[in-house]
Design an enzyme around this catalytic site. Structure first.
Site, PDB file in Angstrom:
ATOM      1  N   GLY A  83      26.825 -44.592   8.360  1.00 22.15           N
ATOM      2  CA  GLY A  83      27.713 -45.696   7.696  1.00 22.15           C
ATOM      3  C   GLY A  83      28.634 -44.738   6.665  1.00 22.15           C
ATOM      4  N   GLY A  84      28.733 -43.610   6.875  1.00 23.89           N
ATOM      5  CA  GLY A  84      29.605 -42.882   5.931  1.00 23.89           C
ATOM      6  C   GLY A  84      31.074 -42.949   5.820  1.00 23.89           C
ATOM      7  NE  ARG A 133      27.732 -50.994  13.917  1.00 26.52           N
ATOM      8  CZ  ARG A 133      27.576 -52.170  13.585  1.00 26.52           C
ATOM      9  NH1 ARG A 133      26.960 -53.038  14.373  1.00 26.52           N
ATOM     10  NH2 ARG A 133      28.063 -52.928  12.503  1.00 26.52           N
ATOM     11  CB  SER A 152      18.829 -66.534  16.371  1.00 24.54           C
ATOM     12  OG  SER A 152      19.307 -65.535  16.066  1.00 24.54           O
ATOM     13  CE1 TYR A 196      17.226 -56.972   0.215  1.00 24.22           C
ATOM     14  CE2 TYR A 196      19.040 -58.003  -1.573  1.00 24.22           C
ATOM     15  CZ  TYR A 196      18.713 -57.504  -0.364  1.00 24.22           C
ATOM     16  OH  TYR A 196      19.505 -57.254   0.677  1.00 24.22           O
ATOM     17  NE  ARG A 250      28.965 -58.025   7.696  1.00 26.48           N
ATOM     18  CZ  ARG A 250      29.863 -56.732   7.789  1.00 26.48           C
ATOM     19  NH1 ARG A 250      30.088 -56.437   6.644  1.00 26.48           N
ATOM     20  NH2 ARG A 250      30.554 -56.558   8.982  1.00 26.48           N
TER      21      ARG A 250
HETATM   22  C1  HXC Z   1      23.643 -66.223  11.014  1.00 27.36           C
HETATM   23  C2  HXC Z   1      24.265 -64.588  12.316  1.00 27.36           C
HETATM   24  C3  HXC Z   1      25.277 -64.053  11.431  1.00 27.36           C
HETATM   25  C4  HXC Z   1      25.321 -64.724  10.233  1.00 27.36           C
HETATM   26  C5  HXC Z   1      25.297 -62.653  13.120  1.00 27.36           C
HETATM   27  N1  HXC Z   1      24.361 -63.475  13.266  1.00 27.36           N
HETATM   28  N2  HXC Z   1      25.765 -63.060  11.920  1.00 27.36           N
HETATM   29  N3  HXC Z   1      23.372 -65.357  12.197  1.00 27.36           N
HETATM   30  N4  HXC Z   1      24.546 -65.858  10.239  1.00 27.36           N
HETATM   31  N5  HXC Z   1      26.440 -64.680   9.487  1.00 27.36           N
HETATM   32  C6  HXC Z   1      23.560 -63.569  14.533  1.00 27.36           C
HETATM   33  C7  HXC Z   1      24.279 -63.696  15.648  1.00 27.36           C
HETATM   34  O1  HXC Z   1      24.541 -65.239  16.082  1.00 27.36           O
HETATM   35  C8  HXC Z   1      23.307 -63.037  16.872  1.00 27.36           C
HETATM   36  O2  HXC Z   1      22.427 -63.984  17.190  1.00 27.36           O
HETATM   37  C9  HXC Z   1      22.717 -62.166  16.025  1.00 27.36           C
HETATM   38  O3  HXC Z   1      22.829 -62.309  14.591  1.00 27.36           O
HETATM   39  C10 HXC Z   1      23.605 -60.604  16.270  1.00 27.36           C
HETATM   40  O4  HXC Z   1      24.809 -60.925  16.014  1.00 27.36           O
HETATM   41  P1  HXC Z   1      26.052 -59.873  16.511  1.00 27.36           P
HETATM   42  O5  HXC Z   1      27.082 -60.406  15.727  1.00 27.36           O
HETATM   43  O6  HXC Z   1      26.037 -59.584  17.939  1.00 27.36           O
HETATM   44  O7  HXC Z   1      25.168 -58.454  15.512  1.00 27.36           O
HETATM   45  P2  HXC Z   1      25.928 -56.996  15.465  1.00 27.36           P
HETATM   46  O8  HXC Z   1      27.157 -56.827  16.278  1.00 27.36           O
HETATM   47  O9  HXC Z   1      24.977 -55.945  15.675  1.00 27.36           O
HETATM   48  O10 HXC Z   1      26.046 -57.037  13.865  1.00 27.36           O
HETATM   49  C11 HXC Z   1      25.385 -56.812  13.054  1.00 27.36           C
HETATM   50  C12 HXC Z   1      25.541 -57.682  11.767  1.00 27.36           C
HETATM   51  C13 HXC Z   1      26.985 -57.567  11.064  1.00 27.36           C
HETATM   52  C14 HXC Z   1      24.529 -57.316  10.733  1.00 27.36           C
HETATM   53  C15 HXC Z   1      25.407 -59.047  12.326  1.00 27.36           C
HETATM   54  O11 HXC Z   1      27.467 -58.192  10.008  1.00 27.36           O
HETATM   55  C16 HXC Z   1      27.370 -56.083  11.060  1.00 27.36           C
HETATM   56  O12 HXC Z   1      27.693 -55.238  11.648  1.00 27.36           O
HETATM   57  N6  HXC Z   1      27.292 -55.454   9.520  1.00 27.36           N
HETATM   58  C17 HXC Z   1      27.278 -54.026   9.273  1.00 27.36           C
HETATM   59  C18 HXC Z   1      27.981 -53.943   7.806  1.00 27.36           C
HETATM   60  C19 HXC Z   1      27.065 -54.586   6.852  1.00 27.36           C
HETATM   61  O13 HXC Z   1      26.228 -55.863   7.242  1.00 27.36           O
HETATM   62  N7  HXC Z   1      27.387 -54.407   5.657  1.00 27.36           N
HETATM   63  C20 HXC Z   1      26.669 -54.975   4.357  1.00 27.36           C
HETATM   64  C21 HXC Z   1      25.609 -54.240   3.972  1.00 27.36           C
HETATM   65  S1  HXC Z   1      25.500 -54.686   2.444  1.00 27.36           S
HETATM   66  P3  HXC Z   1      21.654 -64.235  18.616  1.00 27.36           P
HETATM   67  O14 HXC Z   1      20.793 -65.199  18.477  1.00 27.36           O
HETATM   68  O15 HXC Z   1      22.701 -64.344  19.584  1.00 27.36           O
HETATM   69  O16 HXC Z   1      21.006 -63.110  19.058  1.00 27.36           O
HETATM   70  C22 HXC Z   1      23.811 -54.692   1.853  1.00 27.36           C
HETATM   71  C23 HXC Z   1      23.799 -55.030   0.321  1.00 27.36           C
HETATM   72  C24 HXC Z   1      22.317 -55.280  -0.066  1.00 27.36           C
HETATM   73  O17 HXC Z   1      23.197 -54.355   2.614  1.00 27.36           O
HETATM   74  C25 HXC Z   1      21.989 -55.754  -1.724  1.00 27.36           C
HETATM   75  C26 HXC Z   1      23.336 -56.245  -2.171  1.00 27.36           C
HETATM   76  C27 HXC Z   1      22.913 -56.523  -3.820  1.00 27.36           C
HETATM   77  P1  NAP Z   2      29.157 -51.330   4.288  1.00 27.59           P
HETATM   78  O1  NAP Z   2      30.160 -50.601   3.959  1.00 27.59           O
HETATM   79  O2  NAP Z   2      29.356 -52.432   4.971  1.00 27.59           O
HETATM   80  O3  NAP Z   2      28.406 -50.214   4.980  1.00 27.59           O
HETATM   81  C1  NAP Z   2      27.529 -50.189   5.933  1.00 27.59           C
HETATM   82  C2  NAP Z   2      27.948 -49.032   7.160  1.00 27.59           C
HETATM   83  O4  NAP Z   2      26.856 -49.012   7.936  1.00 27.59           O
HETATM   84  C3  NAP Z   2      29.237 -49.203   7.797  1.00 27.59           C
HETATM   85  O5  NAP Z   2      29.937 -47.879   7.593  1.00 27.59           O
HETATM   86  C4  NAP Z   2      28.924 -49.405   8.946  1.00 27.59           C
HETATM   87  O6  NAP Z   2      29.852 -49.118  10.046  1.00 27.59           O
HETATM   88  C5  NAP Z   2      27.490 -48.883   9.295  1.00 27.59           C
HETATM   89  N1  NAP Z   2      26.571 -49.266  10.352  1.00 27.59           N
HETATM   90  C6  NAP Z   2      26.097 -50.566  10.552  1.00 27.59           C
HETATM   91  N2  NAP Z   2      25.802 -50.939  11.400  1.00 27.59           N
HETATM   92  C7  NAP Z   2      25.298 -49.390  12.032  1.00 27.59           C
HETATM   93  C8  NAP Z   2      24.957 -48.940  13.061  1.00 27.59           C
HETATM   94  N3  NAP Z   2      23.873 -49.799  14.127  1.00 27.59           N
HETATM   95  N4  NAP Z   2      24.765 -47.660  13.314  1.00 27.59           N
HETATM   96  C9  NAP Z   2      25.570 -47.002  12.637  1.00 27.59           C
HETATM   97  N5  NAP Z   2      26.329 -47.230  11.540  1.00 27.59           N
HETATM   98  C10 NAP Z   2      26.005 -48.619  11.367  1.00 27.59           C
HETATM   99  O7  NAP Z   2      28.259 -51.655   2.948  1.00 27.59           O
HETATM  100  P2  NAP Z   2      27.894 -50.911   1.555  1.00 27.59           P
HETATM  101  O8  NAP Z   2      28.050 -51.813   0.476  1.00 27.59           O
HETATM  102  O9  NAP Z   2      28.702 -49.665   1.488  1.00 27.59           O
HETATM  103  O10 NAP Z   2      26.677 -50.540   2.058  1.00 27.59           O
HETATM  104  C11 NAP Z   2      26.041 -49.214   1.983  1.00 27.59           C
HETATM  105  C12 NAP Z   2      24.718 -49.137   1.727  1.00 27.59           C
HETATM  106  O11 NAP Z   2      24.294 -49.652   0.321  1.00 27.59           O
HETATM  107  C13 NAP Z   2      23.582 -50.129   2.802  1.00 27.59           C
HETATM  108  O12 NAP Z   2      22.412 -49.487   2.745  1.00 27.59           O
HETATM  109  C14 NAP Z   2      23.503 -51.303   1.769  1.00 27.59           C
HETATM  110  O13 NAP Z   2      22.292 -52.123   1.987  1.00 27.59           O
HETATM  111  C15 NAP Z   2      23.411 -50.499   0.227  1.00 27.59           C
HETATM  112  N6  NAP Z   2      23.584 -51.434  -1.007  1.00 27.59           N
HETATM  113  C16 NAP Z   2      24.901 -51.732  -1.253  1.00 27.59           C
HETATM  114  C17 NAP Z   2      24.837 -52.576  -2.152  1.00 27.59           C
HETATM  115  C18 NAP Z   2      26.363 -53.113  -2.764  1.00 27.59           C
HETATM  116  O14 NAP Z   2      26.422 -53.980  -3.816  1.00 27.59           O
HETATM  117  N7  NAP Z   2      27.389 -53.030  -2.142  1.00 27.59           N
HETATM  118  C19 NAP Z   2      23.782 -52.913  -3.031  1.00 27.59           C
HETATM  119  C20 NAP Z   2      22.649 -52.573  -2.654  1.00 27.59           C
HETATM  120  C21 NAP Z   2      22.477 -51.836  -1.565  1.00 27.59           C
HETATM  121  P3  NAP Z   2      30.228 -49.554  11.379  1.00 27.59           P
HETATM  122  O15 NAP Z   2      30.105 -51.288  11.272  1.00 27.59           O
HETATM  123  O16 NAP Z   2      31.538 -49.152  11.963  1.00 27.59           O
HETATM  124  O17 NAP Z   2      29.061 -49.267  12.284  1.00 27.59           O
END
Ligand code: HXC
Ligand code: NAP
Length: 294
Positions: free
Chosen positions: A24-25, A49, A115, A158, A210
């Site tokens: 995720g760099g 991805r 789900s 958390y 998100r």
């Molecule tokens: C409920 C959801 C949903 C949502 C997806 N789903 N989004 N359900 N609410 N918002 C469900 C779909 O309906 C589907 O269910 C299943 O999850 C898979 O969805 P896909 O879209 O096919 O998944 P995918 O393409 O693999 O995408 C993964 C993802 C997406 C997690 C849903 O958001 C993503 O690509 N995220 C990557 C980056 C990211 O999330 N960055 C934030 C990190 S921040 P079914 O039933 O059909 O299977 C972080 C911060 C932590 O971690 C701490 C902060 C303080």
């Molecule tokens: P972000 O920009 O959404 O980073 C997530 C990265 O993961 C994206 O580059 C994404 O790229 C990659 N990724 C997701 N699914 C992947 C997969 N299946 N394979 C390979 N790469 C994948 O969010 P961020 O805030 O910078 O988060 C970075 C890290 O910090 C995460 O571990 C998060 O939990 C942590 N964190 C963030 C916060 C905050 O306040 N921002 C707080 C606590 C912890 P693609 O979608 O292109 O795959």
């Protein structure tokens, strides 16, 4: 503010010669940490991805920070993909020194609305993805008797406390914390160190879209939840991460380092809600509590 928080902290060349793989760099915090690693003399391999994102990141990062960035499309949920990422790094750089498990998926939702597939979507990226990368890179280092290697994972506060409305993420990050602490001991004999960082709120597009979608961010005000009343600067996390992956941190092993301005403690302390009491009210409280002796 006493120092410019956009400035790097480590001395020039602190990561010279290191090859660092960041999952995720290409975006967010992974990219910010990577940019600082480049400035400190490292070369990078980044995966995600989305090919266009990675290619654009490579070009921008090399132009602004120097060094070489190898972009590679890899879904960390797939072990075969992860092995291909590792092979590409070895073919390009001949070695890898650091794995940064940063890729994550997350979104807010009441758990009863999720789900099984929604749970898996998050758990598979975070827990299975970190396991896949750690196992592939670790096996490579162990089989080739390579030492002075390190794995840094990004977890959350958390992971320790649990949290409503992000249950799959909390479960998965707790697993990554457990992996960090377990392998810090088990693989120390192979010369591999394990640590994690647990950031509080650091604004990124990926997280904010998100976790605080729409105008929720404005309404809920993340700064208010932090005792020092601000969110983190990316460079602050990059400084910590650069130290932890550097050779200056060789005695750091098995730590989960929180960097959150005290956010989780504000939520935890039982009497912290008294912060709203006014000075006049405290005058009254002083009298009332002293009076309670009688
Ligand atoms: C409920 C959801 C949903 C949502 C997806 N789903 N989004 N359900 N609410 N918002 C469900 C779909 O309906 C589907 O269910 C299943 O999850 C898979 O969805 P896909 O879209 O096919 O998944 P995918 O393409 O693999 O995408 C993964 C993802 C997406 C997690 C849903 O958001 C993503 O690509 N995220 C990557 C980056 C990211 O999330 N960055 C934030 C990190 S921040 P079914 O039933 O059909 O299977 C972080 C911060 C932590 O971690 C701490 C902060 C303080
Ligand atoms: P972000 O920009 O959404 O980073 C997530 C990265 O993961 C994206 O580059 C994404 O790229 C990659 N990724 C997701 N699914 C992947 C997969 N299946 N394979 C390979 N790469 C994948 O969010 P961020 O805030 O910078 O988060 C970075 C890290 O910090 C995460 O571990 C998060 O939990 C942590 N964190 C963030 C916060 C905050 O306040 N921002 C707080 C606590 C912890 P693609 O979608 O292109 O795959």
């Amino acid at each position: 503010m006493s120092v410019d928080l956009s400035q790097g902290m480590l001395k020039d060349g602190a990561l010279k010669g290191k090859v660092i793989a960041i999952t995720g760099g290409g975006t967010g915090l992974g990219r910010s940490m990577g940019e600082y690693f480049l400035k400190l003399g490292a070369n990078l391999a980044i995966c995600g991805r989305r090919e266009e994102k990675l290619q654009a990141a490579k070009e921008e990062m090399e132009a602004s920070c120097g060094g070489e960035v190898l972009p590679f499309v890899c879904d960390v949920r797939d072990y075969v993909n992860v092995e291909a990422f590792l092979a590409a790094i070895l073919a390009n750089f001949g070695k890898v020194d650091v794995l940064l498990n940063n890729a994550a998926g997350n979104f807010i939702s009441p758990s009863e609305r999720l789900s099984p597939g929604a749970f898996d979507a998050v758990i598979d990226i975070v827990l299975k993805g970190s396991k896949n990368c750690t196992l592939a890179f670790g096996k490579h280092w162990i089989e080739n008797k390579q030492t002075n290697k390190t794995v840094l994972s990004v977890v959350t506060t958390y992971a320790e406390t649990g949290s409503s409305f992000v249950v799959p993420s909390a479960m998965a990050k707790a697993g990554v914390s457990a992996m960090t602490k377990s392998l810090a001991v088990e693989w120390a004999k192979y010369g591999i160190r394990f640590n994690a960082v647990a950031p509080g709120p650091f604004p990124t597009k990926g997280a904010w879209s998100r976790l605080l979608p729409g105008d929720m961010g404005k309404k809920l005000n993340a700064e208010k939840e932090v005792p020092i009343r601000r969110v983190g600067h990316h460079q602050e996390l990059a400084n910590l991460a650069a130290f932890l992956v550097s050779d200056f941190a060789q005695y750091m092993n098995g730590e989960i380092v929180i960097i959150d301005g005290g956010e989780w403690l504000q939520g935890a302390g039982q009497m912290n809600f008294l912060d709203v009491v006014s000075p006049e009210m405290w005058d009254w409280v002083g009298k009332a509590t002293r009076g309670s002796k009688e």
